[in-house]
Design a protein around this motif. Sequence first.
Motif, PDB file in Angstrom:
ATOM      1  N   TYR A  10      37.053  42.575  40.481  1.00 41.77           N
ATOM      2  CA  TYR A  10      36.674  42.578  41.924  1.00 41.77           C
ATOM      3  C   TYR A  10      35.677  40.733  42.525  1.00 41.77           C
ATOM      4  O   TYR A  10      34.385  41.352  42.087  1.00 41.77           O
ATOM      5  CB  TYR A  10      36.448  43.796  43.065  1.00 41.77           C
ATOM      6  CG  TYR A  10      36.096  44.004  44.220  1.00 41.77           C
ATOM      7  CD1 TYR A  10      36.749  45.046  44.872  1.00 41.77           C
ATOM      8  CD2 TYR A  10      34.754  43.668  44.824  1.00 41.77           C
ATOM      9  CE1 TYR A  10      37.007  45.071  45.941  1.00 41.77           C
ATOM     10  CE2 TYR A  10      34.704  44.111  45.847  1.00 41.77           C
ATOM     11  CZ  TYR A  10      36.081  44.356  46.428  1.00 41.77           C
ATOM     12  OH  TYR A  10      35.746  44.578  47.887  1.00 41.77           O
ATOM     13  N   CYS A  26      34.229  44.619  51.558  1.00 41.28           N
ATOM     14  CA  CYS A  26      35.380  43.916  52.222  1.00 41.28           C
ATOM     15  C   CYS A  26      36.012  44.395  53.655  1.00 41.28           C
ATOM     16  O   CYS A  26      36.246  46.104  53.406  1.00 41.28           O
ATOM     17  CB  CYS A  26      36.153  43.719  51.087  1.00 41.28           C
ATOM     18  SG  CYS A  26      37.925  42.645  51.391  1.00 41.28           S
ATOM     19  N   CYS A  78      39.343  43.970  53.761  1.00 37.84           N
ATOM     20  CA  CYS A  78      41.087  43.018  53.727  1.00 37.84           C
ATOM     21  C   CYS A  78      41.480  44.359  53.730  1.00 37.84           C
ATOM     22  O   CYS A  78      41.341  45.289  53.905  1.00 37.84           O
ATOM     23  CB  CYS A  78      41.365  42.873  52.788  1.00 37.84           C
ATOM     24  SG  CYS A  78      41.185  43.405  51.013  1.00 37.84           S
ATOM     25  N   CYS A 121      41.193  46.826  51.588  1.00 31.70           N
ATOM     26  CA  CYS A 121      40.025  47.803  50.528  1.00 31.70           C
ATOM     27  C   CYS A 121      39.683  48.918  52.047  1.00 31.70           C
ATOM     28  O   CYS A 121      38.166  49.514  51.576  1.00 31.70           O
ATOM     29  CB  CYS A 121      38.566  46.802  50.841  1.00 31.70           C
ATOM     30  SG  CYS A 121      38.957  45.369  48.842  1.00 31.70           S
ATOM     31  N   HIS A 143      43.254  41.362  47.026  1.00 32.57           N
ATOM     32  CA  HIS A 143      41.664  41.887  47.781  1.00 32.57           C
ATOM     33  C   HIS A 143      41.397  40.428  47.074  1.00 32.57           C
ATOM     34  O   HIS A 143      41.068  39.854  47.843  1.00 32.57           O
ATOM     35  CB  HIS A 143      41.163  42.435  46.764  1.00 32.57           C
ATOM     36  CG  HIS A 143      39.763  42.263  47.032  1.00 32.57           C
ATOM     37  ND1 HIS A 143      38.958  42.361  48.204  1.00 32.57           N
ATOM     38  CD2 HIS A 143      39.061  42.019  46.379  1.00 32.57           C
ATOM     39  CE1 HIS A 143      37.824  42.050  48.141  1.00 32.57           C
ATOM     40  NE2 HIS A 143      37.743  41.553  46.514  1.00 32.57           N
TER      41      HIS A 143
HETATM   42 ZN   LIG Z   1      39.906  43.813  49.699  1.00 29.97          ZN
END
Ligand SMILES: [Zn+2]
Length: 541
Positions: free
Chosen positions: A257, A274, A276, A279, A302
Amino acid sequence: MSFEIKHKDLLARIGKLKTKSSTLETPLLFPVINPSIQLISPKRLKEEFGFEAVITNAYILKKRFQKEPIDTGLHKFLDFNGSIMTDSGAYQILVYGGVEVNQEEIVEYQKNIGSDIATILDIPTSWKVSKEHAKETVAETLRRAEDFFKLKTEDNILWVGPVQGGRHLDLVAESAKTIGKMPFQIHALGSPTEVMENYRFDVLADMILTAKKYLPLNRPLHLFGAGHPFMFSLAVALGCDLFDSAAYALYARQNRYMTENGTWQLSNLDYFPCSCPNCVKETPKDVQDRSKKEIETFLAEHNLFVCMAEINRIKQAIREGRLWELVEMRTHAHPALFSAMKKIKEHAGFIEKFSPAVKKRGFFFFSSIGLARPEVLHYRNQLLKNYQPPINSEILLLLSQTHKKPYHNTRKYKKVKRLIKNVTGNLSEIVHVCFYAAPFGVIPVELDEVYPLSQNEVTTPFDSETKDYIATLTSEYIKNFDYKTVILLNDNSLWDNKIVDSCKNTCAIKKIQFKELEVNTGMNKDILACLENILKKQLSD
Ligand SMILES: [Zn+2]
């Protein structure tokens, strides 16, 4: 011209690169597409992740699909309506020792499939090879580059001329100098992957900067295989405009990751650092319970979001003139990256020459690393080469920097100014007040509003290298100009005795008077009285 530079900071540029399919904004990351196994389709890369261009390998396409991409056209074959760059198989030469194709065939193939940006069949310089062998890779790449222009008929492809030489900087220089004279539209730094795998970011910085010094600056520079977002800002700051990365997918396959500061094993994560779209909806535990393929897709997506966010952050920093701060922050993610940051010092003069002197915003100075900033170097050059003190000044009065800026607005300065006026009457220009201050050295009070002398924030207490630099620069200033007396109000709580020692020495060598007053307690009545006496004595002499 297919490349137009819009904004600059350090050696970084925001530019427009025109291909036959689209206009791209640099710095730009090309995700690597493996046409045989592609987790995320090229179409999704553009529509959902915002990647306007991708890169794929013409050698693999030719080997696996032969005429199919020629018949359908590469854009249709990959179902991608942005710009497509192709590599020629040079990486496969590095890994497998050779490829079953010659340059003429692979150049022709890239033309026939309709690449937007294409690469000649260069010979990478491996990290491990002897200097003799490295020389051969450079010579052979240059030979092929020359041959290429015999093959090339008019086309609307942007052709990439790679620089080789690996860690041998003299070879990189020679390679860049020669290939830079050929009419390629784009250059690339070849063979950095092994350097990065060995975490020799200091060597990488040297390689990039050496190539930059000899390549035409109006052409974009591509860094092959620049995988991890934690080094994007460094590479951009050193002048790389284009990158390709397979790391998002390779890391995902290994359950890794990415973050902009490093990499985690998914199994070691309790939380996702995170925001995004992937996530925010999940926890690492949820994801780990899925099938291998689902985990890989989740991580690849990701990783792409993280890469894109970092590229955007870099562009924003370029616009604000604060790329240095971003690079300084990022390079603290790993000691090997910070070694590269330290390398910048050796090339500071080159970077200063091309970095804009005036920016939208002020800057932060954290430690002696910041002494290599172009703004600091630029001011130093101006001060020592182009500055002239006021014409009647005979006494240099040096005050230590204050927290508040501009200095001429501070109470300390106003008190001193009043005192000078009282003592000297209409001869007040005889005393020239300057501040000694990190990171600039000496700031004549009449200049203190010039950018960026007041537009910066500094960390105190200063480290020893910073104190040494300011002490040396203050001495150089005294050496450079014809004052008859130097009076130093010494704040040794901030400077130890470095400034006073160095100024005293210089004045002794120049055979001019030197007076010192300790002002650790601030500008109180006693100190002002002492200063008054000193000034009166100087005037009567
Ligand atoms: Zn992410």
